[in-house]
Design an enzyme around this catalytic site. Sequence first.
Site, mmCIF file in Angstrom:
data_model
loop_
_atom_site.group_PDB
_atom_site.id
_atom_site.type_symbol
_atom_site.label_atom_id
_atom_site.label_comp_id
_atom_site.label_asym_id
_atom_site.label_seq_id
_atom_site.Cartn_x
_atom_site.Cartn_y
_atom_site.Cartn_z
ATOM 1 N N HIS A 141 0.830 -1.215 0.000
ATOM 2 C CA HIS A 141 0.000 0.000 0.000
ATOM 3 C C HIS A 141 0.865 1.265 0.000
ATOM 4 O O HIS A 141 0.399 2.341 0.397
ATOM 5 C CB HIS A 141 -0.953 0.027 1.211
ATOM 6 N N SER A 262 14.685 20.474 -16.096
ATOM 7 C CA SER A 262 13.564 21.407 -16.110
ATOM 8 C C SER A 262 14.006 22.710 -16.772
ATOM 9 O O SER A 262 15.132 23.158 -16.591
ATOM 10 C CB SER A 262 13.086 21.690 -14.682
#
Length: 430
Positions: A141, A262
């Site tokens: 999870h 970026s």
Amino acid sequence: MIPRYSRPEMTQIWSDETRYRIWFEIEAHACDALAKLKVIPEKAAKTIWKKGKFDVARIEEIERTTRHDMIAFLTNVAEHVGPDARFLHQGMTSSDVLDTCLAMQLSRAGDLLLKDIDALLAAIKRRAFEHKHTPCIGRSHGIHAEPTTFGLKLAGFYAEFSRCRERLKLARKEIATCAISGAVGTFAHIDPFVEKYVAEKMELAVEPISTQIIPRDRHAMFFATLGVIASSVERLAVEIRHLQRSEVLEAEEYFSPGQKGSSAMPHKRNPVLSENVTGLARLVRGYVTPALENVALWHERDISHSSVERIIAPDATVTLDFALVRLTGIVDKLVVYPKRMQENLDKLGGLVFSQAALLALTQAGLSREDAYKLVQKHAMESWEHGKDFFKELSGDAQITKYLKAAQLKKLFDVEYHTKHVDTIFKRVFS
């Protein structure tokens, strides 16, 4: 597919030149078989091989008038062959050539994809053995669960792609069939010997029964297999993306000198390759449903499947080929941080050993319900207040009644969880 996500080895399989070359070979081999049956003159069959040529641009020009690609092709070949071209396509229908050609192209694409998977398996295996005993936290999870090793993580992917390879081998075998049976598949105007002869020459199996086409359940299985492989590709890519998150940073894609992450933020190092592979996997899976819908054609044939296959056959194989090769490069150059893995393993202050404490208490005589309550109480205290889990357990008289501090300490050992790594590796890599 656009060139950005294509490799020439795969795109060549789907070029017009390759397609028409296969068409010609099918027609010429069929003429050889007909000559052996004395249906056409042997000299004519030899002439077709000798003079048979085609021109892609000319075929396209003819098709603008005929609106039929096979007739345009035969017309262009006849322009080169001369009078003996009348023996081409004897007793055959367009689907005999089209479907047998598609079987050839998908078979070749399947062979290339198998090579791609082999290369990926080799990269995963090398990295798995490299980190066979590198401890890291296992997650369920997305939450810390129990210790494992990075090598075991990769071994799991190796096993998965090994299954993918076996599925693709079967799908490739199933798709590789030849049909030269004429209109509605009855062999009314052509002897079954011709089909057998062409199949042998093209290294295909004989389709046991065709209608006027090769049954599309074969194609559906092939594309469904590609979809499953794509899902496995995405699973590994997503794992890498998660591991590269700043909060985790246990592994990351290789960031080459001069690379920019970026346009705005100079510090960025993003998992762009894994994200790219994830997107490509979605495309490949998207081609599966149309292939399944192609199975239910009308009666002995219709061509509702044709436009679909002209798109999905090249696109699915080209896309998956690119994704597999890119993923191999990602795995091969993946930067792994064992120190950070250990830091994350220690992050919860020993909570990841809670099951070992639970089981030890039950073996020492405490009921499972009572043992669970005791361990969970201290686990939640450690979770919420950042306390040391071992100290919490060893300071509880109800627990030390059953387990001494020294016994508890032995439970907080990563090697307890990795003692069967060799056994698992033997199962996977034997």
